[in-house]
Motif scaffolding. Structure first.
Motif, PDB file in Angstrom:
ATOM      1  N   SER A  17       0.808  -1.217   0.000  1.00  0.00           N
ATOM      2  CA  SER A  17       0.000   0.000   0.000  1.00  0.00           C
ATOM      3  C   SER A  17       0.840   1.265   0.000  1.00  0.00           C
ATOM      4  O   SER A  17       0.310   2.361  -0.225  1.00  0.00           O
ATOM      5  CB  SER A  17      -0.942   0.014   1.207  1.00  0.00           C
ATOM      6  OG  SER A  17      -0.194   0.020   2.419  1.00  0.00           O
ATOM      7  N   LYS A  75       3.241   0.581  -4.637  1.00  0.00           N
ATOM      8  CA  LYS A  75       2.383   0.883  -5.787  1.00  0.00           C
ATOM      9  C   LYS A  75       3.198   0.921  -7.078  1.00  0.00           C
ATOM     10  O   LYS A  75       2.734   0.476  -8.144  1.00  0.00           O
ATOM     11  CB  LYS A  75       1.653   2.203  -5.555  1.00  0.00           C
ATOM     12  CG  LYS A  75       0.592   2.131  -4.459  1.00  0.00           C
ATOM     13  CD  LYS A  75      -0.322   3.319  -4.462  1.00  0.00           C
ATOM     14  CE  LYS A  75       0.284   4.530  -3.810  1.00  0.00           C
ATOM     15  NZ  LYS A  75       0.339   4.414  -2.330  1.00  0.00           N
ATOM     16  N   ALA A  91      -8.272  -1.875   3.677  1.00  0.00           N
ATOM     17  CA  ALA A  91      -8.721  -0.597   3.114  1.00  0.00           C
ATOM     18  C   ALA A  91      -7.569   0.142   2.445  1.00  0.00           C
ATOM     19  O   ALA A  91      -7.731   0.737   1.369  1.00  0.00           O
ATOM     20  CB  ALA A  91      -9.359   0.261   4.208  1.00  0.00           C
ATOM     21  N   ARG A  92      -6.414   0.127   3.054  1.00  0.00           N
ATOM     22  CA  ARG A  92      -5.253   0.798   2.461  1.00  0.00           C
ATOM     23  C   ARG A  92      -4.821   0.095   1.173  1.00  0.00           C
ATOM     24  O   ARG A  92      -4.437   0.738   0.204  1.00  0.00           O
ATOM     25  CB  ARG A  92      -4.096   0.842   3.451  1.00  0.00           C
ATOM     26  CG  ARG A  92      -4.307   1.761   4.638  1.00  0.00           C
ATOM     27  CD  ARG A  92      -3.032   1.917   5.450  1.00  0.00           C
ATOM     28  NE  ARG A  92      -1.986   2.540   4.642  1.00  0.00           N
ATOM     29  CZ  ARG A  92      -0.711   2.622   5.022  1.00  0.00           C
ATOM     30  NH1 ARG A  92      -0.325   2.082   6.180  1.00  0.00           N
ATOM     31  NH2 ARG A  92       0.176   3.215   4.251  1.00  0.00           N
ATOM     32  N   GLU A 126      -6.777  -1.644  -0.839  1.00  0.00           N
ATOM     33  CA  GLU A 126      -7.783  -1.357  -1.863  1.00  0.00           C
ATOM     34  C   GLU A 126      -7.564   0.034  -2.464  1.00  0.00           C
ATOM     35  O   GLU A 126      -7.677   0.221  -3.689  1.00  0.00           O
ATOM     36  CB  GLU A 126      -9.185  -1.475  -1.265  1.00  0.00           C
ATOM     37  CG  GLU A 126      -9.581  -2.916  -0.936  1.00  0.00           C
ATOM     38  CD  GLU A 126     -10.898  -3.009  -0.172  1.00  0.00           C
ATOM     39  OE1 GLU A 126     -11.357  -1.952   0.332  1.00  0.00           O
ATOM     40  OE2 GLU A 126     -11.457  -4.123  -0.075  1.00  0.00           O
ATOM     41  N   ALA A 127      -7.241   0.992  -1.615  1.00  0.00           N
ATOM     42  CA  ALA A 127      -6.973   2.345  -2.107  1.00  0.00           C
ATOM     43  C   ALA A 127      -5.729   2.360  -2.994  1.00  0.00           C
ATOM     44  O   ALA A 127      -5.691   3.048  -4.027  1.00  0.00           O
ATOM     45  CB  ALA A 127      -6.807   3.305  -0.933  1.00  0.00           C
ATOM     46  N   ALA A 128      -4.714   1.597  -2.591  1.00  0.00           N
ATOM     47  CA  ALA A 128      -3.483   1.528  -3.387  1.00  0.00           C
ATOM     48  C   ALA A 128      -3.738   0.889  -4.742  1.00  0.00           C
ATOM     49  O   ALA A 128      -3.234   1.358  -5.777  1.00  0.00           O
ATOM     50  CB  ALA A 128      -2.418   0.740  -2.626  1.00  0.00           C
ATOM     51  N   ALA A 149      -6.463   0.917  -6.411  1.00  0.00           N
ATOM     52  CA  ALA A 149      -7.188   1.880  -7.241  1.00  0.00           C
ATOM     53  C   ALA A 149      -6.226   2.866  -7.893  1.00  0.00           C
ATOM     54  O   ALA A 149      -6.379   3.220  -9.072  1.00  0.00           O
ATOM     55  CB  ALA A 149      -8.223   2.622  -6.391  1.00  0.00           C
ATOM     56  N   VAL A 150      -5.208   3.306  -7.151  1.00  0.00           N
ATOM     57  CA  VAL A 150      -4.203   4.212  -7.714  1.00  0.00           C
ATOM     58  C   VAL A 150      -3.425   3.515  -8.825  1.00  0.00           C
ATOM     59  O   VAL A 150      -3.177   4.087  -9.897  1.00  0.00           O
ATOM     60  CB  VAL A 150      -3.241   4.706  -6.612  1.00  0.00           C
ATOM     61  CG1 VAL A 150      -2.060   5.472  -7.222  1.00  0.00           C
ATOM     62  CG2 VAL A 150      -3.977   5.582  -5.611  1.00  0.00           C
TER      63      VAL A 150
END
Length: 373
Positions: free
Chosen positions: A13, A18, A39-40, A42-44, A46-47
């Motif tokens: 993350s 990334k 959650a972290r 998943e956010a990574a 997405a980036v």
């Protein structure tokens, strides 16, 4: 877990995680993005998918940082890329789980003491299993090792003097904490002199003359580097020093932080020292930096070689240090999956995969200058 998914990024993350994920995606290598917080991750992801421009073949998995929790994740993969640092503080379970599960281990550390410690403790065991143990598979300190191997093609060379120069350096949070715990340690940051480690002073900057620059630049041992560790027991090398000219905007504040640490550290134990440098890292952290660029974060690695009757040098452009770190991790993973490992056990990437092969590959990808004729 998918049988086709043989690569796992641990600590995926973060900033460098990334970038590694992007580089794996460009090579069409399926992978796991692993860490402690879904959650972290998943956010990574997405980036990564936004930068990549399409869906990425990645699966998110979570585990605590213990051998017992990591083993089920590592059981079905061949390559683990560890990006969770500071490594000397939290990296041990990842290496142990890799050895037990039979995985190749790569990481992106810049920590000299970590590199030396895992080489000594785990190197022979990884070699006995035919596995690679490759810390510092990153701009720092793989690039200097690549340049050094070019210089060492002259068999009369036995001494190396290396300098990294980086324009507009942008350290990530993890890098800041890792390097602060190194540069504030007044009993490490070693160079190699006559086959023995000698410690740099931790609060001194040096003036260096880089090729193609008119002005002198300030440089620092920046943790000592890992090249002295790679060459400590190499019969070709007697002496090896490494300095880093990371930018005037960083050298000054780092020297101030070191002096503050030196004033506060007497009487502290190691745990207290590292808590202090972590707190300094939190204070200096300005959030995740933007992705670096080959046109902004340009780098040069200069390796000078000397022997009894010879002097020689090699200058290698290698830009976008963090993005290139993602690339060399992905390249190493691909070569491991393809059975292209040249030397197992505790190795630099230059020795694991061949310095000329890697330099040629990254020149083709647009990151570094060409090999000399």
């Amino acid at each position: 877990m998918s049988a086709a998914r043989k690569v796992l990024i641990y600590g995926a993350s973060g900033y460098t995680g990334k970038l590694i994920a992007e580089s794996l995606a460009r090579r069409n290598i399926p992978f796991f993005m692993a860490g402690r917080t879904r959650a972290r991750l998943e956010a990574a992801l997405a980036v990564v998918e936004e930068r990549h421009g399409q869906a990425v073949d990645a699966e998110i998995v979570t585990a605590d940082n213990t051998v017992e929790a990591l083993l089920p994740l590592f059981a079905d993969v061949d390559v683990v890329i560890n990006v969770a640092g500071p490594f000397m503080q939290i990296g041990w379970p990842v290496v142990e789980a890799c050895l037990e599960a039979g995985c190749h281990y790569l990481d992106t550390t810049g920590e000299q003491d970590w590199t030396a410690a895992i080489g000594e403790k785990f190197g022979p065991a990884f070699a006995a299993k035919g596995l690679l143990l490759c810390p510092a598979n990153s701009f720092m300190w793989a690039a200097g090792a690549l340049a050094a191997e070019v210089v060492l093609e002259n068999p009369e060379v036995d001494s190396l003097d290396i300098c990294y120069q980086i324009d507009n350096g942008l350290p990530s949070e993890a890098s800041t904490k890792s390097f602060l715990r190194m540069v504030c340690n007044d009993v490490s940051q070693y160079y190699l002199e006559q086959n023995e480690y000698k410690a740099w002073p931790n609060d001194v900057a040096y003036q260096v003359a880089m090729p193609y620059r008119n002005a002198m630049l300030s440089a620092h041992p920046w943790g000592g580097a890992c090249e002295p560790v790679w060459f400590k027991n190499d019969p070709r090398v007697r002496n090896c020093k490494v300095l880093t000219a990371v930018g005037e905007h960083m050298i000054g504040p780092v020297i101030q932080a070191i002096k503050a640490f030196n004033a506060a550290a007497p009487g502290m134990n190691q745990e207290q020292r590292e808590a202090f440098t972590n707190a300094m890292g939190d204070q200096m952290d300005s959030g995740e930096p933007p992705k670096d660029s080959v046109d902004v974060q340009r780098g040069v690695i200069v390796c000078l070689g000397q022997g009894r009757q010879v002097t020689t040098s090699y200058v290698m452009n290698l830009s976008a240090a963090y993005t290139w770190t993602g690339e060399i991790c992905a390249e190493a993973a691909q070569r491991l999956l393809d059975g292209q490992l040249k030397n197992n056990g505790f190795q630099s990437s230059a020795k694991a995969f061949g310095h000329r092969e890697l330099i040629q590959r990254f020149h083709e990808l647009g990151y570094c200058s060409a090999l000399p004729a």
